[in-house]
Write a protein that holds these residues in place. Sequence first.
Motif, PDB file in Angstrom:
ATOM      1  N   ARG A   1       0.811  -1.223   0.000  1.00 24.18           N
ATOM      2  CA  ARG A   1       0.000   0.000   0.000  1.00 24.18           C
ATOM      3  C   ARG A   1       0.840   1.266   0.000  1.00 24.18           C
ATOM      4  O   ARG A   1       0.381   2.311  -0.458  1.00 24.18           O
ATOM      5  N   THR A   2       2.057   1.203   0.556  1.00 21.21           N
ATOM      6  CA  THR A   2       2.890   2.404   0.658  1.00 21.21           C
ATOM      7  C   THR A   2       4.320   2.116   0.209  1.00 21.21           C
ATOM      8  O   THR A   2       4.897   1.077   0.548  1.00 21.21           O
TER       9      THR A   2
ATOM     10  N   THR B   1       8.116   4.335  -0.121  1.00 18.88           N
ATOM     11  CA  THR B   1       8.862   5.568   0.091  1.00 18.88           C
ATOM     12  C   THR B   1      10.137   5.535  -0.732  1.00 18.88           C
ATOM     13  O   THR B   1      10.926   4.583  -0.622  1.00 18.88           O
TER      14      THR B   1
ATOM     15  N   ALA C   1       4.225   5.349  -9.143  1.00 18.04           N
ATOM     16  CA  ALA C   1       2.909   5.950  -8.909  1.00 18.04           C
ATOM     17  C   ALA C   1       1.992   5.779 -10.110  1.00 18.04           C
ATOM     18  O   ALA C   1       0.790   5.511  -9.945  1.00 18.04           O
TER      19      ALA C   1
ATOM     20  N   ARG D   1       0.366   4.442  -2.260  1.00 14.39           N
ATOM     21  CA  ARG D   1       0.752   5.795  -1.827  1.00 14.39           C
ATOM     22  C   ARG D   1       2.276   5.908  -1.924  1.00 14.39           C
ATOM     23  O   ARG D   1       3.005   5.203  -1.213  1.00 14.39           O
TER      24      ARG D   1
ATOM     25  N   THR E   1       5.652   8.174  -1.517  1.00 18.76           N
ATOM     26  CA  THR E   1       6.249   9.353  -0.883  1.00 18.76           C
ATOM     27  C   THR E   1       7.677   9.501  -1.376  1.00 18.76           C
ATOM     28  O   THR E   1       8.445   8.536  -1.385  1.00 18.76           O
TER      29      THR E   1
ATOM     30  N   GLY F   1      -0.183  12.077  -7.653  1.00 16.81           N
ATOM     31  CA  GLY F   1      -0.496  11.880  -6.242  1.00 16.81           C
ATOM     32  C   GLY F   1       0.708  11.586  -5.374  1.00 16.81           C
ATOM     33  O   GLY F   1       0.569  11.019  -4.280  1.00 16.81           O
ATOM     34  N   ILE F   2       1.889  11.976  -5.826  1.00 12.97           N
ATOM     35  CA  ILE F   2       3.111  11.695  -5.071  1.00 12.97           C
ATOM     36  C   ILE F   2       3.263  12.700  -3.929  1.00 12.97           C
ATOM     37  O   ILE F   2       3.267  13.912  -4.136  1.00 12.97           O
ATOM     38  N   VAL F   3       3.383  12.176  -2.711  1.00  6.79           N
ATOM     39  CA  VAL F   3       3.609  13.005  -1.537  1.00  6.79           C
ATOM     40  C   VAL F   3       5.093  13.355  -1.473  1.00  6.79           C
ATOM     41  O   VAL F   3       5.950  12.484  -1.636  1.00  6.79           O
TER      42      VAL F   3
ATOM     43  N   THR G   1       6.010   2.781   6.036  1.00  5.82           N
ATOM     44  CA  THR G   1       6.150   2.362   4.647  1.00  5.82           C
ATOM     45  C   THR G   1       6.270   0.850   4.543  1.00  5.82           C
ATOM     46  O   THR G   1       6.881   0.199   5.407  1.00  5.82           O
TER      47      THR G   1
END
Length: 401
Positions: A153-154, A156, A172, A179, A181, A208-210, A235
Amino acid sequence: MHDLTEKEQDMTTTTHRIVVLGAGYTGLLAAVRLARRTRKTNVHITLVNPSARFTERLRMHQIAAGQKLAHHDIPTILDGTGIRFVQGFATAIDPAARHVYVDGFGDITYDDMIYALGSSTDTSVVPGVADHAWTLNDPRRAHDFARRVAACRTVTVCGGGLTGIEAAAEIAESHPGVRVTLVSSGELGAMMGTSARAYLNTVLDRLGIVREIGQRVTEVTADSVVLADGRRIATDLTLWTSGVRVSPLAAESGIETDERGLIVVGPTLKSLSHPTIRAIGDAAAIRQPWGRIHGTCQSGLPSATYAADALATELRGKTVRPFRFGYFHQPVSLGRRAAVIQFTRADDTPGRFHLTGWAARTYKELVSSSPVPAMKATKRVPVDVQLSKGGAATRALIRQG
């Protein structure tokens, strides 16, 4: 240990022996180019590399996102060149005796060497990176990373250089439910002009990249990235793209290197301590009038063709002019549907123009896909891979030469 045949033993006393260490972009191109330039002379070329597969480092972020790339076999690329390919790790060089030891093969004697052992991501500086983070150093590991991304899901991505930006965008776009980052200690696209940098951030927003900008990573754990301000980013996977290191082989062998382990070379890319060795690409500390060249494919390929041509020229007893190079562009892919191309001055500072949209995507794809066709074409005719020699900024080198 490899025992030389009678033919090989006779060859060692009658031919000029050249060893090329490393078959990345620079080493492979240098070997093929040199074979073409010396095809009518009594020269024997040996290319040494740990793998028989050619790795397209420019596309590793695509592998990490789960995309399949074409397979390029090094012996197939070398077919028809007369180059001997030795698969193995070079573990020691005796530059005085002109021997290189290849694990699982044995000693190879050389009269001249082109040293092209490139760089890899440095995982030694920040605690936990070596144990818990993934890198784009090896395509097999990149494939493993891609399989895990599909189930997480995440993600980094640590490092706001071009590799980190391209990897974050690719992941992404390919995995919209993940998600992503991106952590960077400096401004993203700082080497670009204002307009190109604005476009870059617009695309990252769309994907949508943080972004965590101006943040230094102090530790990586199995399930988090720790920032200097004490925050933890939870992450599932961490991709590390920050920092580079080179093989310690040159320094361990007594060849003069700089503080980063790059071979110190002169104007014709010869090692200052051992002139029978030429270093190219990421392995060489190459300087131009504005300063040191930083390792990219854009600078590496011209250093490879130059080294091959210079060595062939010397073997014919002719004078070699100094290496000249100027930057031309900074191409950045932002997934498969976007890219930005910042055109630059010779010293790599941003120029007035940049490309976006369809033109940029096409341009970037041409840049990424061109090295392998160029290598194959070089077997028939020398291909020009240099976009700029630096113009007025490097013209004084001609007079010095």
